[in-house]
Write a protein that holds these residues in place. Sequence first.
Motif, PDB file in Angstrom:
ATOM      1  N   MET A 263      10.732   4.359 -15.584  1.00 24.54           N
ATOM      2  CA  MET A 263      10.247   5.830 -15.121  1.00 24.54           C
ATOM      3  C   MET A 263      11.538   6.923 -14.840  1.00 24.54           C
ATOM      4  SD  MET A 263       6.963   6.041 -15.310  1.00 24.54           S
ATOM      5  CE  MET A 263       6.589   7.339 -14.069  1.00 24.54           C
ATOM      6  N   PRO A 264      11.353   8.099 -15.173  1.00 28.59           N
ATOM      7  CA  PRO A 264      12.256   8.987 -14.637  1.00 28.59           C
ATOM      8  C   PRO A 264      12.703   9.012 -13.363  1.00 28.59           C
ATOM      9  CG  PRO A 264      10.585  10.139 -16.257  1.00 28.59           C
ATOM     10  CD  PRO A 264      10.084   8.798 -15.909  1.00 28.59           C
ATOM     11  N   ASN A 265      11.750   9.029 -12.499  1.00 31.23           N
ATOM     12  CA  ASN A 265      12.180   8.816 -11.034  1.00 31.23           C
ATOM     13  C   ASN A 265      13.061   7.666 -10.597  1.00 31.23           C
ATOM     14  OD1 ASN A 265      10.906  11.391 -10.613  1.00 31.23           O
ATOM     15  ND2 ASN A 265       9.016  10.651 -10.061  1.00 31.23           N
ATOM     16  N   ALA A 266      13.003   6.512 -11.279  1.00 29.92           N
ATOM     17  CA  ALA A 266      13.696   5.244 -11.154  1.00 29.92           C
ATOM     18  C   ALA A 266      15.132   5.589 -11.423  1.00 29.92           C
ATOM     19  CB  ALA A 266      12.920   4.137 -11.548  1.00 29.92           C
ATOM     20  N   SER A 267      15.336   6.314 -12.506  1.00 28.75           N
ATOM     21  CA  SER A 267      16.900   6.596 -12.916  1.00 28.75           C
ATOM     22  C   SER A 267      17.582   7.620 -12.025  1.00 28.75           C
ATOM     23  CB  SER A 267      16.645   6.930 -14.300  1.00 28.75           C
ATOM     24  OG  SER A 267      16.229   8.046 -14.384  1.00 28.75           O
ATOM     25  N   PRO A 268      18.847   7.414 -12.095  1.00 35.61           N
ATOM     26  CA  PRO A 268      19.624   8.393 -11.491  1.00 35.61           C
ATOM     27  C   PRO A 268      19.387  10.038 -11.548  1.00 35.61           C
ATOM     28  CG  PRO A 268      21.038   6.662 -12.270  1.00 35.61           C
ATOM     29  CD  PRO A 268      19.719   6.358 -12.791  1.00 35.61           C
ATOM     30  N   PRO A 269      19.586  10.631 -10.858  1.00 37.00           N
ATOM     31  CA  PRO A 269      19.226  12.142 -11.122  1.00 37.00           C
ATOM     32  C   PRO A 269      20.057  12.415 -12.291  1.00 37.00           C
ATOM     33  CG  PRO A 269      19.770  11.746  -8.877  1.00 37.00           C
ATOM     34  CD  PRO A 269      20.118  10.658  -9.391  1.00 37.00           C
ATOM     35  N   LEU A 270      19.760  13.557 -13.168  1.00 37.19           N
ATOM     36  CA  LEU A 270      20.615  14.140 -14.066  1.00 37.19           C
ATOM     37  C   LEU A 270      21.315  15.139 -13.439  1.00 37.19           C
ATOM     38  CD1 LEU A 270      17.563  15.207 -16.468  1.00 37.19           C
ATOM     39  CD2 LEU A 270      19.041  13.194 -16.703  1.00 37.19           C
ATOM     40  N   ASP A 271      22.573  15.363 -14.150  1.00 34.32           N
ATOM     41  CA  ASP A 271      23.305  16.398 -13.570  1.00 34.32           C
ATOM     42  C   ASP A 271      22.928  17.715 -14.191  1.00 34.32           C
ATOM     43  OD1 ASP A 271      25.227  14.352 -12.908  1.00 34.32           O
ATOM     44  OD2 ASP A 271      26.349  14.061 -14.809  1.00 34.32           O
ATOM     45  N   LEU A 272      22.129  17.844 -15.180  1.00 35.59           N
ATOM     46  CA  LEU A 272      21.947  19.205 -15.929  1.00 35.59           C
ATOM     47  C   LEU A 272      20.688  18.828 -16.703  1.00 35.59           C
ATOM     48  CD1 LEU A 272      22.482  22.205 -16.311  1.00 35.59           C
ATOM     49  CD2 LEU A 272      23.952  21.468 -18.017  1.00 35.59           C
ATOM     50  N   LEU A 273      19.571  19.658 -16.564  1.00 29.24           N
ATOM     51  CA  LEU A 273      18.611  19.719 -17.369  1.00 29.24           C
ATOM     52  C   LEU A 273      18.299  21.055 -18.057  1.00 29.24           C
ATOM     53  CD1 LEU A 273      16.028  18.129 -18.382  1.00 29.24           C
ATOM     54  CD2 LEU A 273      14.702  19.277 -16.312  1.00 29.24           C
ATOM     55  N   LEU A 274      18.383  21.035 -19.413  1.00 27.16           N
ATOM     56  CA  LEU A 274      18.476  22.252 -20.207  1.00 27.16           C
ATOM     57  C   LEU A 274      16.950  22.346 -20.614  1.00 27.16           C
ATOM     58  CD1 LEU A 274      21.621  22.262 -22.022  1.00 27.16           C
ATOM     59  CD2 LEU A 274      21.206  23.465 -19.643  1.00 27.16           C
TER      60      LEU A 274
END
Length: 443
Positions: free
Chosen positions: A1-12
């Motif tokens: 799941m996305p929330n379980a992974s480390p935060p993105l540095d940047l989302l475009l």
Amino acid sequence: MPNASPPLDLLLLPTWLVPVEPAGVVLKEHGLGIRDGNIVFIGPRAEALKYQAAEVRELPDMLLTPGLVNAHGHAAMTLFRGLADDLPLMTWLQDHVWPAEARWVDEAFVRDGTDLAIAEQLKGGITCFSDMYFYPRTASERVHHSGMRAQICIPVLDFPIPGARDADDALHQGIELFNDFKHHPRLSIAFGPHAPYTVGDTNLEKIRVLADELDAPIQMHVHETAGEVDEAVSASGERPLARLARLGLLGPRLQAVHMTQISEDDLALLVESNTSVVHCPESNLKLASGFCPVERLWQAGVNVAVGTDGAASNNDLDLLGETRTAALLAKAVAGSATALDAHRALRMATLNGARAVGLQACIGSLEVGKAADITAFDLSGLAQQPIYDPVSQLIYATGRECVKHVWVAGKALLDDRRLMRLDEQALVDTAQRWGQRIGARHE
């Protein structure tokens, strides 16, 4: 799941995203996530918004593509832009460029000219360039400081050049540079024998041995004009490409620049050896050097990249404009309106360029796991409307002034048309000072 992974540095979050691989795909309302300099997510906008991100960039009416790859140029020659226009190649070289280089080229010239070229290329959406010029260590240092990606080709000729007493000195410097930068994340070192008519068999054999030992690329001007080929055949009975094949230089590491003269035998050699061709249409047109048969090469399976050549013979470092010229010229040369369509033209300026310089595993397409070398083009302008296919509009109706943002390894180097690491006005002032000195002497 996305929330379980480390935060993105940047989302475009652009309106359109063209990954280039797979070919011909346009993704609408998708997001691209970056972490630690690499692409880690590409997917529909709704899914993208589930990710936590340190920074989210909405990019309405923008097209995201891989960063453009300028597969051949002479960066510091930007300071000779317009110095000797409207002349044939050998007159231009022997009577104007070589004397000007002997008079002016030193480390300061290469430093300032390379900085100017880097800035111009970034503003044109280029994230990686190949440079073949004197004082390659100085150029490497400028690339390092700029945040850009580059292949630096060590120039080798049979006679003394600025910064090298002879070919052996140039090769020695090249080996040192290769070792110093072999672990650099954005710099790769290649050998750059100038051309078949300036480098003899002995030095070409030395280069082949070194390139084999170091697994280093080789870039060379080959078959740039009909005159070059005719003179070689008259002198030795051998076409230059056949000579390179005999010496063992052809292969996937060789980048044959220009190739305006291609016989059936030449084509067979290129195909069998998996040699890449770097097409420089505007320089070839301006110097009346000839036409590279791009569609014929493409259909035969040859990897064809695109380069601007130097600003002294182009006269700009506009790879988007170069790619449009390449697409139009390919149609005329092939006698077919379907030759080099817009999507293939973009591939030539991105993934094919990356493949030519040996970086296809790292850059050239927007794929998870690759470096986040990305260009955002603003297609909101009057001249881009209406938009049926954003890639067609990019290639045929868009200029480099529509480049809005550029990232290399996830770091913003151009933000809203503003250079992030370079002082544009200072670069202009420095170039003008060089122009005044060189112009006063050249008149």
